[in-house]
Write a protein that holds these residues in place. Sequence first.
Motif, PDB file in Angstrom:
ATOM      1  N   VAL B 183      15.267  50.468  40.741  1.00 55.03           N
ATOM      2  CA  VAL B 183      14.321  50.883  41.770  1.00 55.03           C
ATOM      3  C   VAL B 183      15.086  51.389  42.981  1.00 55.03           C
ATOM      4  CG1 VAL B 183      12.669  49.974  43.443  1.00 55.03           C
ATOM      5  CG2 VAL B 183      12.394  49.460  41.055  1.00 55.03           C
ATOM      6  N   GLN B 184      16.150  50.687  43.348  1.00 61.18           N
ATOM      7  CA  GLN B 184      16.907  51.108  44.536  1.00 61.18           C
ATOM      8  C   GLN B 184      17.625  52.423  44.278  1.00 61.18           C
ATOM      9  OE1 GLN B 184      19.343  47.835  45.800  1.00 61.18           O
ATOM     10  NE2 GLN B 184      17.578  46.486  45.924  1.00 61.18           N
ATOM     11  N   GLU B 185      18.060  52.596  43.049  1.00 61.35           N
ATOM     12  CA  GLU B 185      18.702  53.878  42.715  1.00 61.35           C
ATOM     13  C   GLU B 185      17.708  55.014  42.877  1.00 61.35           C
ATOM     14  OE1 GLU B 185      20.842  53.523  38.895  1.00 61.35           O
ATOM     15  OE2 GLU B 185      20.223  55.627  38.686  1.00 61.35           O
ATOM     16  N   GLU B 186      16.498  54.802  42.381  1.00 65.19           N
ATOM     17  CA  GLU B 186      15.476  55.832  42.513  1.00 65.19           C
ATOM     18  C   GLU B 186      15.162  56.076  43.975  1.00 65.19           C
ATOM     19  OE1 GLU B 186      15.333  57.231  39.086  1.00 65.19           O
ATOM     20  OE2 GLU B 186      13.664  57.857  40.343  1.00 65.19           O
ATOM     21  N   GLN B 187      15.103  55.006  44.751  1.00 63.36           N
ATOM     22  CA  GLN B 187      14.823  55.178  46.178  1.00 63.36           C
ATOM     23  C   GLN B 187      15.875  56.064  46.818  1.00 63.36           C
ATOM     24  OE1 GLN B 187      14.253  50.832  47.191  1.00 63.36           O
ATOM     25  NE2 GLN B 187      13.212  51.845  48.866  1.00 63.36           N
ATOM     26  N   ARG B 188      17.134  55.782  46.470  1.00 62.49           N
ATOM     27  CA  ARG B 188      18.203  56.596  47.063  1.00 62.49           C
ATOM     28  C   ARG B 188      18.039  58.030  46.643  1.00 62.49           C
ATOM     29  NH1 ARG B 188      21.844  52.291  46.719  1.00 62.49           N
ATOM     30  NH2 ARG B 188      22.318  52.756  44.548  1.00 62.49           N
ATOM     31  N   ARG B 189      17.631  58.201  45.378  1.00 58.47           N
ATOM     32  CA  ARG B 189      17.506  59.563  44.907  1.00 58.47           C
ATOM     33  C   ARG B 189      16.359  60.284  45.601  1.00 58.47           C
ATOM     34  NH1 ARG B 189      16.839  59.947  38.727  1.00 58.47           N
ATOM     35  NH2 ARG B 189      18.421  58.342  38.841  1.00 58.47           N
ATOM     36  N   TRP B 190      15.256  59.587  45.840  1.00 59.88           N
ATOM     37  CA  TRP B 190      14.105  60.245  46.450  1.00 59.88           C
ATOM     38  C   TRP B 190      14.288  60.442  47.940  1.00 59.88           C
ATOM     39  CZ3 TRP B 190      10.058  56.390  44.103  1.00 59.88           C
ATOM     40  CH2 TRP B 190       9.962  56.624  42.722  1.00 59.88           C
ATOM     41  N   TYR B 191      14.736  59.389  48.622  1.00 60.55           N
ATOM     42  CA  TYR B 191      14.711  59.429  50.082  1.00 60.55           C
ATOM     43  C   TYR B 191      16.091  59.519  50.709  1.00 60.55           C
ATOM     44  CZ  TYR B 191      10.097  57.535  49.167  1.00 60.55           C
ATOM     45  OH  TYR B 191       8.849  57.312  48.697  1.00 60.55           O
ATOM     46  N   GLY B 192      17.086  59.237  49.924  1.00 61.47           N
ATOM     47  CA  GLY B 192      18.400  59.150  50.540  1.00 61.47           C
ATOM     48  C   GLY B 192      19.088  60.501  50.553  1.00 61.47           C
ATOM     49  N   ILE B 193      20.370  60.438  50.690  1.00 57.33           N
ATOM     50  CA  ILE B 193      21.158  61.668  50.768  1.00 57.33           C
ATOM     51  C   ILE B 193      21.086  62.359  49.411  1.00 57.33           C
ATOM     52  CG2 ILE B 193      23.404  62.558  51.328  1.00 57.33           C
ATOM     53  CD1 ILE B 193      22.248  61.024  53.569  1.00 57.33           C
ATOM     54  N   LYS B 194      20.865  63.647  49.450  1.00 58.92           N
ATOM     55  CA  LYS B 194      20.668  64.360  48.193  1.00 58.92           C
ATOM     56  C   LYS B 194      21.971  64.508  47.423  1.00 58.92           C
ATOM     57  CE  LYS B 194      16.406  64.697  48.448  1.00 58.92           C
ATOM     58  NZ  LYS B 194      15.682  63.695  47.708  1.00 58.92           N
ATOM     59  N   GLU B 195      22.991  65.022  48.069  1.00 64.55           N
ATOM     60  CA  GLU B 195      24.273  65.158  47.379  1.00 64.55           C
ATOM     61  C   GLU B 195      25.323  64.421  48.182  1.00 64.55           C
ATOM     62  OE1 GLU B 195      22.793  69.466  46.218  1.00 64.55           O
ATOM     63  OE2 GLU B 195      24.358  69.231  47.703  1.00 64.55           O
ATOM     64  N   PRO B 196      25.597  63.205  47.800  1.00 65.64           N
ATOM     65  CA  PRO B 196      26.548  62.446  48.611  1.00 65.64           C
ATOM     66  C   PRO B 196      27.954  63.036  48.500  1.00 65.64           C
ATOM     67  CG  PRO B 196      25.953  61.218  46.655  1.00 65.64           C
ATOM     68  CD  PRO B 196      25.108  62.437  46.663  1.00 65.64           C
ATOM     69  N   ARG B 197      28.588  63.148  49.635  1.00 62.94           N
ATOM     70  CA  ARG B 197      29.944  63.683  49.642  1.00 62.94           C
ATOM     71  C   ARG B 197      30.933  62.546  49.649  1.00 62.94           C
ATOM     72  NH1 ARG B 197      29.907  67.861  54.490  1.00 62.94           N
ATOM     73  NH2 ARG B 197      28.440  66.416  55.410  1.00 62.94           N
ATOM     74  N   GLN B 198      32.119  62.865  49.223  1.00 61.47           N
ATOM     75  CA  GLN B 198      33.162  61.854  49.215  1.00 61.47           C
ATOM     76  C   GLN B 198      33.533  61.487  50.648  1.00 61.47           C
ATOM     77  OE1 GLN B 198      37.675  61.266  47.578  1.00 61.47           O
ATOM     78  NE2 GLN B 198      36.692  63.201  47.308  1.00 61.47           N
ATOM     79  N   VAL B 199      33.878  60.242  50.842  1.00 53.61           N
ATOM     80  CA  VAL B 199      34.296  59.783  52.167  1.00 53.61           C
ATOM     81  C   VAL B 199      35.803  59.593  52.131  1.00 53.61           C
ATOM     82  CG1 VAL B 199      34.040  57.988  53.896  1.00 53.61           C
ATOM     83  CG2 VAL B 199      32.104  58.618  52.502  1.00 53.61           C
ATOM     84  N   LEU B 200      36.501  60.231  53.044  1.00 53.05           N
ATOM     85  CA  LEU B 200      37.960  60.074  53.142  1.00 53.05           C
ATOM     86  C   LEU B 200      38.224  59.228  54.372  1.00 53.05           C
ATOM     87  CD1 LEU B 200      38.720  63.853  52.615  1.00 53.05           C
ATOM     88  CD2 LEU B 200      38.992  62.052  50.932  1.00 53.05           C
ATOM     89  N   VAL B 201      38.741  58.042  54.147  1.00 54.14           N
ATOM     90  CA  VAL B 201      38.944  57.096  55.246  1.00 54.14           C
ATOM     91  C   VAL B 201      40.419  57.113  55.621  1.00 54.14           C
ATOM     92  CG1 VAL B 201      38.723  54.708  55.949  1.00 54.14           C
ATOM     93  CG2 VAL B 201      37.077  55.682  54.377  1.00 54.14           C
ATOM     94  N   VAL B 202      40.709  57.403  56.877  1.00 51.14           N
ATOM     95  CA  VAL B 202      42.101  57.489  57.347  1.00 51.14           C
ATOM     96  C   VAL B 202      42.392  56.258  58.173  1.00 51.14           C
ATOM     97  CG1 VAL B 202      43.641  58.758  58.865  1.00 51.14           C
ATOM     98  CG2 VAL B 202      42.124  59.989  57.312  1.00 51.14           C
ATOM     99  N   THR B 203      43.403  55.499  57.762  1.00 55.80           N
ATOM    100  CA  THR B 203      43.740  54.251  58.459  1.00 55.80           C
ATOM    101  C   THR B 203      45.231  54.199  58.731  1.00 55.80           C
ATOM    102  OG1 THR B 203      41.984  53.122  57.271  1.00 55.80           O
ATOM    103  CG2 THR B 203      43.631  51.748  58.330  1.00 55.80           C
ATOM    104  N   PRO B 204      45.611  54.188  60.000  1.00 59.28           N
ATOM    105  CA  PRO B 204      47.026  53.928  60.293  1.00 59.28           C
ATOM    106  C   PRO B 204      47.266  52.429  60.338  1.00 59.28           C
ATOM    107  CG  PRO B 204      45.868  54.687  62.251  1.00 59.28           C
ATOM    108  CD  PRO B 204      44.849  54.535  61.186  1.00 59.28           C
ATOM    109  N   THR B 205      48.354  51.984  59.733  1.00 63.49           N
ATOM    110  CA  THR B 205      48.596  50.553  59.725  1.00 63.49           C
ATOM    111  C   THR B 205      50.107  50.295  59.746  1.00 63.49           C
ATOM    112  OG1 THR B 205      48.120  48.481  58.569  1.00 63.49           O
ATOM    113  CG2 THR B 205      48.609  50.378  57.209  1.00 63.49           C
ATOM    114  N   TYR B 206      50.487  49.056  59.920  1.00 64.74           N
ATOM    115  CA  TYR B 206      51.884  48.670  59.775  1.00 64.74           C
ATOM    116  C   TYR B 206      51.907  47.191  59.482  1.00 64.74           C
ATOM    117  CZ  TYR B 206      51.788  46.805  64.568  1.00 64.74           C
ATOM    118  OH  TYR B 206      51.490  46.100  65.694  1.00 64.74           O
ATOM    119  N   SER B 207      52.972  46.733  58.934  1.00 62.95           N
ATOM    120  CA  SER B 207      53.034  45.348  58.488  1.00 62.95           C
ATOM    121  C   SER B 207      53.288  44.431  59.680  1.00 62.95           C
ATOM    122  CB  SER B 207      54.166  45.209  57.452  1.00 62.95           C
ATOM    123  OG  SER B 207      54.143  43.927  56.919  1.00 62.95           O
ATOM    124  N   ARG B 208      52.392  43.525  59.905  1.00 58.84           N
ATOM    125  CA  ARG B 208      52.565  42.524  60.953  1.00 58.84           C
ATOM    126  C   ARG B 208      51.651  41.355  60.631  1.00 58.84           C
ATOM    127  NH1 ARG B 208      48.372  46.421  61.246  1.00 58.84           N
ATOM    128  NH2 ARG B 208      46.995  46.065  62.994  1.00 58.84           N
TER     129      ARG B 208
END
Lengths: 435, 531
Positions: B183-208
Amino acid sequence: MMGSRAGWRRRAAVLLLVAVSLSAVLATPAAAASAAADSGEAGRAAEQHSERISGSAGDVLEDNPVGRLKVFIYDLPRKYNKKMVTNDPRCLNHMFAAEIFMHRFLLSSAVRTLNPKEADWFYTPVYTTCDLTPAGLPLPFKSPRVMRSAIQYISNKWPFWNRTDGADHFFVVPHDFGACFHYQEEKAIERGILPLLRRATLVQTFGQENHVCLKEGSIIIPPYAPPQKMQAHFIPPDTPRSIFVYFRGLFYDTGNDPEGGYYARGARASLWENFKNNPLFDISTDHPPTYYEDMQRAVFCLCPLGWAPWSPRLVEAVVFGCIPVIIADDIVLPFADAIPWEEIGVFVEEKDVPKLDTILTSMSIEDILRKQRLLANPSMKQAMLFPQPAQPRDTFHQILNGLARKLPHPEGVYLQPGEKHLNWTAGPVGDLKAW
Amino acid sequence: MMKSLLPQSQLRRSAAAAAARSSGGGAASGGADGAGSDGGAGGRAPAASTFWFLLHALCCLVSLFLGFRFSRLLFVLLFSTTALYSSTSSSSSSAVLRATTTTTTTTTTTTTTTNTITLSFAATANPPPSTSANYTALDSAASGTSGHTQSHVVVGRHGIRIRPWPHPDPVEVMRAHRIMERVQEEQRRWYGIKEPRQVLVVTPTYSRAFQALHLTGLLHSLRNVPYPLTWIVVEAGGTTNATASLLARSGLTIVHIPFPDRMPHDWADRHATENRMRLHALRVIRERKMDGVIVFADDSNVHSLELFDEVQKVQWMGAVSVGILAHTGTAGQPRLSEEDKQNMPLPVQGPACNSSGQLVGWHTFNSLPFAGKTATVVGEAAPVLPRGLEWAGFVLNSRMLWKEAEGKPDWVKDLDAVGENGEEIENPLTLLNDPSSVEPLGNCGRKVLLWWLRVEARADSKFPQGWVIQPPLEVVVPAKRTPWPETTAVLSSELLDTKQDQEDRRLSRTNRSSRSRSTTKRKGDVQGQEN
């Protein structure tokens, strides 16, 4: 000259031929286009999130009643309607307010006619449920007398009642058991429908098959629920539905049924006892402020009977897109000929309540999705609401559609001279007192 | 509906009237009907009336003990006709019989008796006082097999059907969950984003020390994002196994990029280095022609899931509101003057819109009240403030960075031209020629979709590598109940003796000294564990 005349005839023949061929050409693409549009629409509908609704009377939810019938409204003295509302304006908010709003709608509607001779239906604006206790609950004890007094008034002042003994009149009686005018079922059955209303068409919320208080030919309407209040609580439709079954309300009515088993014919108590430990069932007697929002996050909403089989929960479930699970044997739902309720809701017999979880989880997913698509149809939601001012395809219009579908009046409507159907002295003695 | 209001007197009077009418011996009605029955029996001879009164009193007393209307039962048994009993054939009452035997009893004993009595109750299917109308209805039901005139739904008391094991079945629960997923999948299909795009997450980090804390939190947030996601982690000082193992456990698609410079210990320098790391990541995105929406998720920030739904709407460059959590709660918190407190604006950075929903400016964080009281060194116990506009509040379409992309607007600078001269790239607005074309997201910046926070330990703070304790720590406080092994191959008696001495010494001293002793000991033990 000759040549021109012959040319004229030839030109006419050519024109005729062209016209015929054009019409043929145009007709087939039109048919093909409509067929393509239909199939395309069906295909698109499967992708889209709503589906057309057509009941046993056909695809009639979107009909426009204007032009199909004429309604004459009797002008009753204020004591029958306006004075009651002035005395207690709470009548406008309780679940029987449909009678008041129907009157207001008809007064300014296009189907109203001021000439009674051309009217198909006659409406008597008498508010029989506006006699409220201090707590705001309507008492039906005076209602039979009020109704009787109103009918006496119209039969004395206008000739139309006596012409048909009320067969082309309609009344709005939204109380618990309709025109039986009592809230206790046994008393209501005992009284039966008011004898004077035997021939009239009743517009009521109560509907149960083979029940004394449901007359054949009555129009069942949904109970009044304030539309603005519901519309103020909409949440985004992509909020995931994460509650499987939702219900808020009483399971036992310890005030009036301390031993249990009487209220709701034991069905609500059975619900509680069987499913209070079940995590899929979000049922309790709470009054949460997020009631409407929660319904929009639920897949199934239970609509069990209470003291009477109908409840505003059905309206709320339809408006919020939650599939109604109707637990009320033999109930007749609103506008049953226009709305195919079996395809929209889930009907569970009272004896099957202990198996409710099995029933609901074994439904096929296509079924469930189809029901959600039908519920998403805006006409469906609109048909359950009483917006002010009235909007097309709302409950008021559906009532008029129902009345229009009963036209033309059958043969026996107009009385022959000397024919009488109504017994003006029938009924309990208390009803005969003047009001 | 409104039954609670039902005045008891009405019931009583009507009940009594009906009882008087039908039975004639109306005194045998329940406790509530007492007053009525008195009235009904008023016309009798005094002896009879006292008899009925006494009988009624007896019934009331018995009801008091049994907990239900004993008199009603009496009435049923004495005055009902056989026709009523024959109607037990109706299915509803037989079901009731079945149900009552399986009813789970509640605590009081009276309910058990109620259950058995209900058997005969259901037979009537109409509690007294009932009138002739109901009797005829029942008679017709009894006589006719399936009454067309009468529905099989009967008014009256019904049993409460409870199945023998009223608990959820796990198979059904799983089915229900699968239904809800669909049901939730259908909801997303009907009301949600039509063509979801990939999300590129950029995170700077260092070991500490705090890296594991921050990355774990971010990792879990990203795992819950319902869109295809690639996590581009740029690590200062080169890639380390610690970071790599953390990322590998995430189950996400990772691009782990080393950045040659080490992360400085000064906040100002650290901000600058992070900016350069982000630019480096953007260059990698450009090289690899990665397609999607770029979200800058710093490892210590907290993101709501709505952020990822909102960013799907971005066309080229969007801005969201960021909540700034700058107050590091310490005892030595800078005392802000009353005036400062009054003038303190909301701790939010983000786009500002006019009434028609167009971007007209920016909300920035007012750092004046904190002037001079902010942390300069990483790990210092003072508030850490953001600068101007943080990268975290901006979202880019990766195609904006590509060398050639169709529809790429001309108000975007070429990435190569940015940062080449070593200038400070404070925020992504420097990537644009025309900053006014940024799209405000999240209801025009009214919804705060993520929170900016900087929490760090001192740069030299120790933590076990990979958060695995190796070798095992020495005992500080022995577990009192476990018996010590007397002598084992591993533990020589010498070690035991030294341990005993330590313990004795510790017990004779104050806590502080023992703690310092143990810290020195630990320090010695975990040498080489420095990050």
